[in-house]
Scaffold this motif. Structure first.
Motif, PDB file in Angstrom:
ATOM      1  N   ALA A  27      13.715 -35.426 -14.496  1.00 56.77           N
ATOM      2  CA  ALA A  27      12.761 -35.829 -13.456  1.00 56.77           C
ATOM      3  C   ALA A  27      13.274 -35.484 -12.060  1.00 56.77           C
ATOM      4  CB  ALA A  27      12.474 -37.323 -13.560  1.00 56.77           C
ATOM      5  N   ASP A  28      14.603 -35.426 -11.912  1.00 61.33           N
ATOM      6  CA  ASP A  28      15.209 -35.122 -10.611  1.00 61.33           C
ATOM      7  C   ASP A  28      15.360 -33.625 -10.364  1.00 61.33           C
ATOM      8  OD1 ASP A  28      15.447 -37.837 -10.178  1.00 61.33           O
ATOM      9  OD2 ASP A  28      17.514 -37.936 -10.893  1.00 61.33           O
ATOM     10  N   LEU A  29      15.034 -32.807 -11.360  1.00 58.35           N
ATOM     11  CA  LEU A  29      15.207 -31.362 -11.232  1.00 58.35           C
ATOM     12  C   LEU A  29      13.878 -30.679 -10.910  1.00 58.35           C
ATOM     13  CD1 LEU A  29      17.568 -30.616 -14.268  1.00 58.35           C
ATOM     14  CD2 LEU A  29      18.200 -31.001 -11.887  1.00 58.35           C
ATOM     15  N   ASN A  30      13.975 -29.449 -10.434  1.00 57.31           N
ATOM     16  CA  ASN A  30      12.797 -28.643 -10.167  1.00 57.31           C
ATOM     17  C   ASN A  30      12.435 -27.824 -11.397  1.00 57.31           C
ATOM     18  OD1 ASN A  30      12.612 -29.376  -7.371  1.00 57.31           O
ATOM     19  ND2 ASN A  30      14.341 -28.033  -6.972  1.00 57.31           N
ATOM     20  N   SER A  31      11.186 -27.408 -11.479  1.00 64.19           N
ATOM     21  CA  SER A  31      10.739 -26.567 -12.578  1.00 64.19           C
ATOM     22  C   SER A  31      11.611 -25.306 -12.640  1.00 64.19           C
ATOM     23  CB  SER A  31       9.275 -26.183 -12.364  1.00 64.19           C
ATOM     24  OG  SER A  31       8.825 -25.428 -13.459  1.00 64.19           O
ATOM     25  N   GLY A  32      12.094 -24.990 -13.845  1.00 64.22           N
ATOM     26  CA  GLY A  32      12.952 -23.816 -14.027  1.00 64.22           C
ATOM     27  C   GLY A  32      14.432 -24.130 -13.979  1.00 64.22           C
ATOM     28  N   ASP A  33      14.807 -25.320 -13.477  1.00 66.44           N
ATOM     29  CA  ASP A  33      16.219 -25.715 -13.462  1.00 66.44           C
ATOM     30  C   ASP A  33      16.689 -25.990 -14.885  1.00 66.44           C
ATOM     31  OD1 ASP A  33      16.337 -25.528 -10.717  1.00 66.44           O
ATOM     32  OD2 ASP A  33      16.289 -27.683 -10.352  1.00 66.44           O
ATOM     33  N   VAL A  34      17.995 -25.834 -15.114  1.00 69.92           N
ATOM     34  CA  VAL A  34      18.566 -26.036 -16.446  1.00 69.92           C
ATOM     35  C   VAL A  34      19.529 -27.221 -16.424  1.00 69.92           C
ATOM     36  CG1 VAL A  34      19.973 -24.994 -18.279  1.00 69.92           C
ATOM     37  CG2 VAL A  34      18.309 -23.600 -17.049  1.00 69.92           C
ATOM     38  N   LEU A  35      19.343 -28.114 -17.388  1.00 66.81           N
ATOM     39  CA  LEU A  35      20.198 -29.286 -17.552  1.00 66.81           C
ATOM     40  C   LEU A  35      21.093 -29.063 -18.767  1.00 66.81           C
ATOM     41  CD1 LEU A  35      20.870 -32.265 -16.764  1.00 66.81           C
ATOM     42  CD2 LEU A  35      19.091 -32.952 -18.387  1.00 66.81           C
ATOM     43  N   LYS A  36      22.390 -29.248 -18.569  1.00 72.10           N
ATOM     44  CA  LYS A  36      23.342 -29.193 -19.687  1.00 72.10           C
ATOM     45  C   LYS A  36      23.610 -30.625 -20.121  1.00 72.10           C
ATOM     46  CE  LYS A  36      28.117 -28.038 -20.882  1.00 72.10           C
ATOM     47  NZ  LYS A  36      29.403 -27.520 -20.376  1.00 72.10           N
ATOM     48  N   ILE A  37      23.457 -30.883 -21.418  1.00 73.91           N
ATOM     49  CA  ILE A  37      23.695 -32.222 -21.961  1.00 73.91           C
ATOM     50  C   ILE A  37      24.787 -32.130 -23.007  1.00 73.91           C
ATOM     51  CG2 ILE A  37      22.677 -34.239 -23.089  1.00 73.91           C
ATOM     52  CD1 ILE A  37      20.181 -31.753 -22.058  1.00 73.91           C
ATOM     53  N   VAL A  38      25.768 -33.043 -22.929  1.00 77.56           N
ATOM     54  CA  VAL A  38      26.810 -33.132 -23.944  1.00 77.56           C
ATOM     55  C   VAL A  38      26.671 -34.493 -24.617  1.00 77.56           C
ATOM     56  CG1 VAL A  38      29.290 -33.048 -24.418  1.00 77.56           C
ATOM     57  CG2 VAL A  38      28.340 -31.675 -22.560  1.00 77.56           C
ATOM     58  N   ALA A  39      26.502 -34.476 -25.951  1.00 74.57           N
ATOM     59  CA  ALA A  39      26.288 -35.703 -26.718  1.00 74.57           C
ATOM     60  C   ALA A  39      27.191 -35.712 -27.949  1.00 74.57           C
ATOM     61  CB  ALA A  39      24.825 -35.803 -27.141  1.00 74.57           C
ATOM     62  N   HIS A  62      21.697 -24.608 -28.205  1.00 79.55           N
ATOM     63  CA  HIS A  62      22.511 -25.773 -28.511  1.00 79.55           C
ATOM     64  C   HIS A  62      23.586 -25.360 -29.492  1.00 79.55           C
ATOM     65  CE1 HIS A  62      20.609 -26.553 -32.467  1.00 79.55           C
ATOM     66  NE2 HIS A  62      19.485 -26.188 -31.871  1.00 79.55           N
ATOM     67  N   GLY A  63      24.680 -26.099 -29.465  1.00 81.18           N
ATOM     68  CA  GLY A  63      25.784 -25.804 -30.361  1.00 81.18           C
ATOM     69  C   GLY A  63      26.629 -27.040 -30.572  1.00 81.18           C
ATOM     70  N   GLU A  64      27.568 -26.922 -31.514  1.00 79.14           N
ATOM     71  CA  GLU A  64      28.432 -28.056 -31.838  1.00 79.14           C
ATOM     72  C   GLU A  64      29.871 -27.559 -31.934  1.00 79.14           C
ATOM     73  OE1 GLU A  64      30.815 -30.607 -34.380  1.00 79.14           O
ATOM     74  OE2 GLU A  64      29.888 -28.818 -35.228  1.00 79.14           O
ATOM     75  N   ALA A  65      30.777 -28.317 -31.356  1.00 81.17           N
ATOM     76  CA  ALA A  65      32.200 -28.006 -31.439  1.00 81.17           C
ATOM     77  C   ALA A  65      32.983 -29.306 -31.328  1.00 81.17           C
ATOM     78  CB  ALA A  65      32.619 -27.048 -30.323  1.00 81.17           C
ATOM     79  N   GLY A  66      33.845 -29.538 -32.290  1.00 79.55           N
ATOM     80  CA  GLY A  66      34.710 -30.714 -32.244  1.00 79.55           C
ATOM     81  C   GLY A  66      33.966 -32.033 -32.184  1.00 79.55           C
ATOM     82  N   GLY A  67      32.821 -32.114 -32.848  1.00 79.13           N
ATOM     83  CA  GLY A  67      32.074 -33.367 -32.860  1.00 79.13           C
ATOM     84  C   GLY A  67      31.224 -33.602 -31.623  1.00 79.13           C
ATOM     85  N   GLU A  68      31.200 -32.622 -30.724  1.00 81.95           N
ATOM     86  CA  GLU A  68      30.356 -32.735 -29.531  1.00 81.95           C
ATOM     87  C   GLU A  68      29.241 -31.704 -29.609  1.00 81.95           C
ATOM     88  OE1 GLU A  68      33.396 -34.484 -26.185  1.00 81.95           O
ATOM     89  OE2 GLU A  68      32.687 -32.438 -25.958  1.00 81.95           O
ATOM     90  N   PHE A  69      28.051 -32.146 -29.256  1.00 78.80           N
ATOM     91  CA  PHE A  69      26.872 -31.289 -29.271  1.00 78.80           C
ATOM     92  C   PHE A  69      26.494 -30.965 -27.832  1.00 78.80           C
ATOM     93  CE2 PHE A  69      26.973 -33.982 -32.958  1.00 78.80           C
ATOM     94  CZ  PHE A  69      26.707 -33.115 -34.004  1.00 78.80           C
ATOM     95  N   THR A  70      26.287 -29.689 -27.565  1.00 75.88           N
ATOM     96  CA  THR A  70      25.919 -29.254 -26.220  1.00 75.88           C
ATOM     97  C   THR A  70      24.524 -28.647 -26.259  1.00 75.88           C
ATOM     98  OG1 THR A  70      28.245 -28.775 -25.756  1.00 75.88           O
ATOM     99  CG2 THR A  70      26.624 -27.834 -24.251  1.00 75.88           C
ATOM    100  N   PHE A  71      23.702 -29.073 -25.320  1.00 77.54           N
ATOM    101  CA  PHE A  71      22.317 -28.607 -25.227  1.00 77.54           C
ATOM    102  C   PHE A  71      22.071 -28.073 -23.828  1.00 77.54           C
ATOM    103  CE2 PHE A  71      22.630 -32.182 -28.087  1.00 77.54           C
ATOM    104  CZ  PHE A  71      21.988 -31.736 -29.233  1.00 77.54           C
ATOM    105  N   PHE A  72      21.276 -27.022 -23.735  1.00 77.87           N
ATOM    106  CA  PHE A  72      20.821 -26.511 -22.447  1.00 77.87           C
ATOM    107  C   PHE A  72      19.307 -26.579 -22.459  1.00 77.87           C
ATOM    108  CE2 PHE A  72      25.000 -24.679 -22.940  1.00 77.87           C
ATOM    109  CZ  PHE A  72      25.546 -24.798 -21.674  1.00 77.87           C
ATOM    110  N   MET A  73      18.752 -27.416 -21.581  1.00 78.57           N
ATOM    111  CA  MET A  73      17.309 -27.610 -21.537  1.00 78.57           C
ATOM    112  C   MET A  73      16.766 -27.188 -20.189  1.00 78.57           C
ATOM    113  SD  MET A  73      15.108 -30.858 -22.798  1.00 78.57           S
ATOM    114  CE  MET A  73      15.531 -30.484 -24.465  1.00 78.57           C
ATOM    115  N   LYS A  74      15.751 -26.317 -20.233  1.00 72.40           N
ATOM    116  CA  LYS A  74      15.107 -25.817 -19.019  1.00 72.40           C
ATOM    117  C   LYS A  74      13.863 -26.643 -18.746  1.00 72.40           C
ATOM    118  CE  LYS A  74      13.314 -21.486 -17.140  1.00 72.40           C
ATOM    119  NZ  LYS A  74      13.100 -20.062 -17.476  1.00 72.40           N
TER     120      LYS A  74
END
Length: 76
Positions: A27-39, A62-74
């Motif tokens: 909600a704080d980003l502009n259209s086209g911005d990319v958010l990286k999430i680590v879960a 998205h990918g997984e390494a060492g039990g952490e999942f990384t997502f890139f959402m535009k």
């Protein structure tokens, strides 16, 4: 690696918190911005795929390494 505008640390949070925090961060980003999430929640993969379909935001990768999942959402 995808370029991103902002990073969200959602480690050690269980469903639905990673999605709720992502929604707030987008909600704080502009259209086209990319958010990286680590879960660390294994259910996050299907949660983020569903979230992207429901909201019109694009899950770039998205990918997984060492039990952490990384997502890139535009933001749509």
């Amino acid at each position: 690696m995808t370029d991103f505008t902002k990073e969200l640390d959602a480690r050690n949070l269980n469903c639905p918190l990673p999605i709720l925090r992502t929604k707030k961060a987008l909600a704080d980003l502009n259209s086209g911005d990319v958010l990286k999430i680590v879960a660390t929640d294994p259910g996050a993969v299907k949660d983020f795929e569903a979230f992207a379909k429901q909201t019109g935001n694009e899950l770039l990768e998205h990918g997984e390494a060492g039990g952490e999942f990384t997502f890139f959402m535009k933001k749509g």
